[in-house]
Scaffold this motif. Sequence first.
Motif, PDB file in Angstrom:
ATOM      1  N   ARG A 217      31.531 -29.777  10.259  1.00  0.00           N
ATOM      2  CA  ARG A 217      32.526 -30.521  11.019  1.00  0.00           C
ATOM      3  C   ARG A 217      33.556 -29.547  11.575  1.00  0.00           C
ATOM      4  O   ARG A 217      34.050 -28.678  10.872  1.00  0.00           O
ATOM      5  CB  ARG A 217      33.222 -31.572  10.151  1.00  0.00           C
ATOM      6  CG  ARG A 217      34.238 -32.411  10.935  1.00  0.00           C
ATOM      7  CD  ARG A 217      34.613 -33.691  10.208  1.00  0.00           C
ATOM      8  NE  ARG A 217      35.411 -33.452   9.030  1.00  0.00           N
ATOM      9  CZ  ARG A 217      35.783 -34.421   8.178  1.00  0.00           C
ATOM     10  NH1 ARG A 217      35.387 -35.679   8.374  1.00  0.00           N
ATOM     11  NH2 ARG A 217      36.514 -34.141   7.131  1.00  0.00           N
ATOM     12  N   SER A 219      37.277 -28.986  13.572  1.00  0.00           N
ATOM     13  CA  SER A 219      38.591 -29.592  13.758  1.00  0.00           C
ATOM     14  C   SER A 219      39.490 -28.572  14.436  1.00  0.00           C
ATOM     15  O   SER A 219      39.062 -27.455  14.756  1.00  0.00           O
ATOM     16  CB  SER A 219      39.188 -30.010  12.410  1.00  0.00           C
ATOM     17  OG  SER A 219      39.504 -28.864  11.636  1.00  0.00           O
ATOM     18  N   ASP A 231      33.798 -37.020   2.684  1.00  0.00           N
ATOM     19  CA  ASP A 231      34.465 -38.317   2.770  1.00  0.00           C
ATOM     20  C   ASP A 231      33.477 -39.343   3.314  1.00  0.00           C
ATOM     21  O   ASP A 231      32.293 -39.033   3.519  1.00  0.00           O
ATOM     22  CB  ASP A 231      35.719 -38.228   3.650  1.00  0.00           C
ATOM     23  CG  ASP A 231      35.441 -37.587   5.003  1.00  0.00           C
ATOM     24  OD1 ASP A 231      34.394 -37.910   5.615  1.00  0.00           O
ATOM     25  OD2 ASP A 231      36.253 -36.761   5.456  1.00  0.00           O
ATOM     26  N   LYS A 232      33.963 -40.552   3.548  1.00  0.00           N
ATOM     27  CA  LYS A 232      33.091 -41.628   4.020  1.00  0.00           C
ATOM     28  C   LYS A 232      32.961 -41.664   5.537  1.00  0.00           C
ATOM     29  O   LYS A 232      32.236 -42.507   6.072  1.00  0.00           O
ATOM     30  CB  LYS A 232      33.616 -42.972   3.516  1.00  0.00           C
ATOM     31  CG  LYS A 232      33.563 -43.114   1.997  1.00  0.00           C
ATOM     32  CD  LYS A 232      34.066 -44.472   1.553  1.00  0.00           C
ATOM     33  CE  LYS A 232      33.993 -44.620   0.038  1.00  0.00           C
ATOM     34  NZ  LYS A 232      34.483 -45.946  -0.420  1.00  0.00           N
ATOM     35  N   GLU A 233      33.646 -40.769   6.234  1.00  0.00           N
ATOM     36  CA  GLU A 233      33.581 -40.734   7.696  1.00  0.00           C
ATOM     37  C   GLU A 233      32.343 -39.956   8.139  1.00  0.00           C
ATOM     38  O   GLU A 233      32.433 -38.887   8.751  1.00  0.00           O
ATOM     39  CB  GLU A 233      34.855 -40.093   8.256  1.00  0.00           C
ATOM     40  CG  GLU A 233      36.140 -40.754   7.820  1.00  0.00           C
ATOM     41  CD  GLU A 233      36.232 -42.194   8.300  1.00  0.00           C
ATOM     42  OE1 GLU A 233      35.722 -42.489   9.403  1.00  0.00           O
ATOM     43  OE2 GLU A 233      36.796 -43.032   7.574  1.00  0.00           O
ATOM     44  N   HIS A 234      31.179 -40.498   7.826  1.00  0.00           N
ATOM     45  CA  HIS A 234      29.940 -39.762   8.066  1.00  0.00           C
ATOM     46  C   HIS A 234      29.706 -39.474   9.546  1.00  0.00           C
ATOM     47  O   HIS A 234      29.040 -38.493   9.889  1.00  0.00           O
ATOM     48  CB  HIS A 234      28.753 -40.526   7.482  1.00  0.00           C
ATOM     49  CG  HIS A 234      28.643 -40.385   5.994  1.00  0.00           C
ATOM     50  ND1 HIS A 234      27.448 -40.405   5.320  1.00  0.00           N
ATOM     51  CD2 HIS A 234      29.597 -40.213   5.037  1.00  0.00           C
ATOM     52  CE1 HIS A 234      27.653 -40.262   4.027  1.00  0.00           C
ATOM     53  NE2 HIS A 234      28.953 -40.149   3.829  1.00  0.00           N
ATOM     54  N   ALA A 235      30.251 -40.305  10.413  1.00  0.00           N
ATOM     55  CA  ALA A 235      30.044 -40.102  11.848  1.00  0.00           C
ATOM     56  C   ALA A 235      30.713 -38.828  12.346  1.00  0.00           C
ATOM     57  O   ALA A 235      30.357 -38.310  13.412  1.00  0.00           O
ATOM     58  CB  ALA A 235      30.575 -41.304  12.632  1.00  0.00           C
ATOM     59  N   THR A 236      31.673 -38.308  11.582  1.00  0.00           N
ATOM     60  CA  THR A 236      32.376 -37.090  11.996  1.00  0.00           C
ATOM     61  C   THR A 236      31.691 -35.827  11.492  1.00  0.00           C
ATOM     62  O   THR A 236      32.140 -34.719  11.792  1.00  0.00           O
ATOM     63  CB  THR A 236      33.830 -37.099  11.493  1.00  0.00           C
ATOM     64  OG1 THR A 236      33.843 -37.030  10.060  1.00  0.00           O
ATOM     65  CG2 THR A 236      34.546 -38.368  11.957  1.00  0.00           C
ATOM     66  N   TRP A 237      30.625 -35.990  10.723  1.00  0.00           N
ATOM     67  CA  TRP A 237      29.870 -34.852  10.204  1.00  0.00           C
ATOM     68  C   TRP A 237      28.555 -34.717  10.965  1.00  0.00           C
ATOM     69  O   TRP A 237      27.843 -35.697  11.150  1.00  0.00           O
ATOM     70  CB  TRP A 237      29.583 -35.026   8.715  1.00  0.00           C
ATOM     71  CG  TRP A 237      30.812 -35.020   7.866  1.00  0.00           C
ATOM     72  CD1 TRP A 237      31.550 -36.094   7.470  1.00  0.00           C
ATOM     73  CD2 TRP A 237      31.463 -33.869   7.323  1.00  0.00           C
ATOM     74  NE1 TRP A 237      32.617 -35.697   6.706  1.00  0.00           N
ATOM     75  CE2 TRP A 237      32.590 -34.324   6.596  1.00  0.00           C
ATOM     76  CE3 TRP A 237      31.208 -32.497   7.367  1.00  0.00           C
ATOM     77  CZ2 TRP A 237      33.455 -33.465   5.922  1.00  0.00           C
ATOM     78  CZ3 TRP A 237      32.065 -31.637   6.700  1.00  0.00           C
ATOM     79  CH2 TRP A 237      33.172 -32.120   5.993  1.00  0.00           C
TER      80      TRP A 237
END
Length: 279
Positions: A217, A219, A231-237
Amino acid sequence: MCRWIAYRGRTIPLEHYVTEPAHSLVSQSIKALESTASTNGDGFGLGWYGDHPEPGRFREVQPAWSDENLRYICRHLHSHLFFAHVRAATGTPITRPNCHPFACGPWLFMHNGYIGDWARLRRPIEALIPDELYRSRNGTTDSEALFLAILGQGLMASEVKRDPITATTRALAAVTELVGGIEGGHPFRFTAALADGRDLYAFRYAANDAANSMYYRQSADGVVVVSEPLDKEHATWTPVPDNSVVIARKDALVEVVSLKEFGLARTSRLPLLQMQMSA
């Protein structure tokens, strides 16, 4: 299998990725979600770069979740390039020399993977390590042997002549030939990070088996490469494709390049590339 994270970018405290996230590396040591071993309690380690050309390291044999010093260290240590690793041993002893990351000169390395029938293949794989580097062989893991074999492909030369990706693919090709040359072919999984204090390289490769998971990821701070999302924001990975390398060089955009461009194809057998063998 082990779990790890590698970061390269703006100088930040290690706790930002090692201990703070909801599914931090410490949490993964208790319960990993994308690993064949859900618990990774056979030791842990940190590696980081600061004011010196060689990396600093802190390694322990107890589980990451039970070492209160780890949280304090990660809170107070700041770095622009660091590694963190939690170990699930696959047959070698639980000792400090066997804990990741490994270091030699300016280089830092950690690995999540497996070489099938290591007891039988250890001798021929260690033969890939040049004599001048074998003195740095302090442990008994396949990971450390792979690291030193990679360094033996010219990475201890002057900086302008170093080619970390070619060095790694040559070593991988040689080991793939060794595991594939035995009847039936043994599994070889290699998900690893390599750094020299300036640049970061993360590899995802396997032969005779499925490759271990790896994501990255980006940033505003930099790039973090992980075994599984923090984390649970899998769409950002972003999942790293099989047989690929993530390249994070200083002052350059992050690249993901197929290892096929370096002559390494994912297959059960590969031609043995020329190795710098010890006499």
